[in-house]
Design a protein around this motif. Sequence first.
Motif, PDB file in Angstrom:
ATOM      1  N   GLY A  62       1.018  -0.829   0.257  1.00 51.46           N
ATOM      2  CA  GLY A  62      -0.195   0.088  -0.069  1.00 51.46           C
ATOM      3  C   GLY A  62       0.783   1.208   0.072  1.00 51.46           C
ATOM      4  N   ILE A  63       1.786   1.058   1.211  1.00 59.14           N
ATOM      5  CA  ILE A  63       2.660   2.314   0.942  1.00 59.14           C
ATOM      6  C   ILE A  63       3.456   2.269  -0.923  1.00 59.14           C
ATOM      7  N   GLN A  64       3.865   1.453  -1.131  1.00 60.57           N
ATOM      8  CA  GLN A  64       4.639   1.166  -2.257  1.00 60.57           C
ATOM      9  C   GLN A  64       4.124   1.959  -3.424  1.00 60.57           C
ATOM     10  N   GLY A  65       1.775   1.733  -3.330  1.00 61.64           N
ATOM     11  CA  GLY A  65       1.253   2.343  -4.782  1.00 61.64           C
ATOM     12  C   GLY A  65       1.678   3.552  -3.910  1.00 61.64           C
ATOM     13  N   THR A 116      -5.127   4.501  -4.314  1.00 62.18           N
ATOM     14  CA  THR A 116      -3.803   3.220  -5.115  1.00 62.18           C
ATOM     15  C   THR A 116      -3.411   2.646  -4.246  1.00 62.18           C
ATOM     16  N   ALA A 117      -2.954   3.555  -2.890  1.00 60.89           N
ATOM     17  CA  ALA A 117      -2.754   2.314  -1.590  1.00 60.89           C
ATOM     18  C   ALA A 117      -3.708   1.629  -1.018  1.00 60.89           C
ATOM     19  N   VAL A 118      -5.202   1.914  -0.998  1.00 64.01           N
ATOM     20  CA  VAL A 118      -6.040   0.308  -0.816  1.00 64.01           C
ATOM     21  C   VAL A 118      -6.286  -0.370  -1.284  1.00 64.01           C
ATOM     22  N   SER A 119      -5.546   0.202  -2.814  1.00 63.80           N
ATOM     23  CA  SER A 119      -6.026  -1.104  -4.092  1.00 63.80           C
ATOM     24  C   SER A 119      -5.142  -2.139  -4.142  1.00 63.80           C
ATOM     25  N   ALA A 120      -3.531  -1.030  -3.689  1.00 63.85           N
ATOM     26  CA  ALA A 120      -2.497  -2.438  -3.830  1.00 63.85           C
ATOM     27  C   ALA A 120      -2.822  -3.365  -2.531  1.00 63.85           C
ATOM     28  N   ALA A 121      -3.164  -2.619  -1.510  1.00 61.67           N
ATOM     29  CA  ALA A 121      -3.122  -3.740  -0.443  1.00 61.67           C
ATOM     30  C   ALA A 121      -4.118  -4.521  -0.199  1.00 61.67           C
ATOM     31  N   ALA A 122      -5.174  -4.530  -0.989  1.00 62.84           N
ATOM     32  CA  ALA A 122      -6.495  -5.261  -1.292  1.00 62.84           C
ATOM     33  C   ALA A 122      -5.857  -6.444  -2.379  1.00 62.84           C
ATOM     34  N   LEU A 123      -5.042  -5.811  -3.356  1.00 65.58           N
ATOM     35  CA  LEU A 123      -4.894  -7.242  -4.474  1.00 65.58           C
ATOM     36  C   LEU A 123      -3.494  -7.738  -3.738  1.00 65.58           C
TER      37      LEU A 123
END
Length: 166
Positions: A62-65, A116-123
């Motif tokens: 999430g942070i990287q996203g 984007t952060a929550v999306s990357a974390a969820a993925l």
Amino acid sequence: MESFTHFNGQGRARMVDISDKAASVRTAVAVSQVTMAPSTLAAIKEGAVGKGDVLAVAQIAGIQGAKKTSDWIPMCHPLALTGVNITFTDNGEDKLFIEAEVKTEGKTGVEMEALTAVSAAALTVYDMCKALQKDMVIGPTLLESKTGGKNGDFRRDDTRDITGSN
């Protein structure tokens, strides 16, 4: 009628010129959720997923996203983020809630970075748990709030079901 700022005089996409905008402190909070079987959520919470600590890896993703949003979303400006915080809660049954708060001091907002952060974390949760369950559902994903900028503050009124709070 208001014109769209992401189109040039030829009707083609452009990155909006923010040169004349004043810098201000800006924050955004986005939320998402992953719905899964109770056994999958239990495995995440117990640290029993074979790929490792799901929430630790999802937090880093999430942070990287957030940091790489302008690489994913073509018209986003690259931003110097001053803070990214990812938190996880669950309903004790079948839902993992993900929240990202993103901050900067700049000329444009951080809504896309939070989303984007929550999306990357969820993925990442999905990727790490797909061997246990392939029919997990991601979403809804939405902007909960934002502060700063010429358009002012925003707070969604209908996030109770997605955030896990009452």
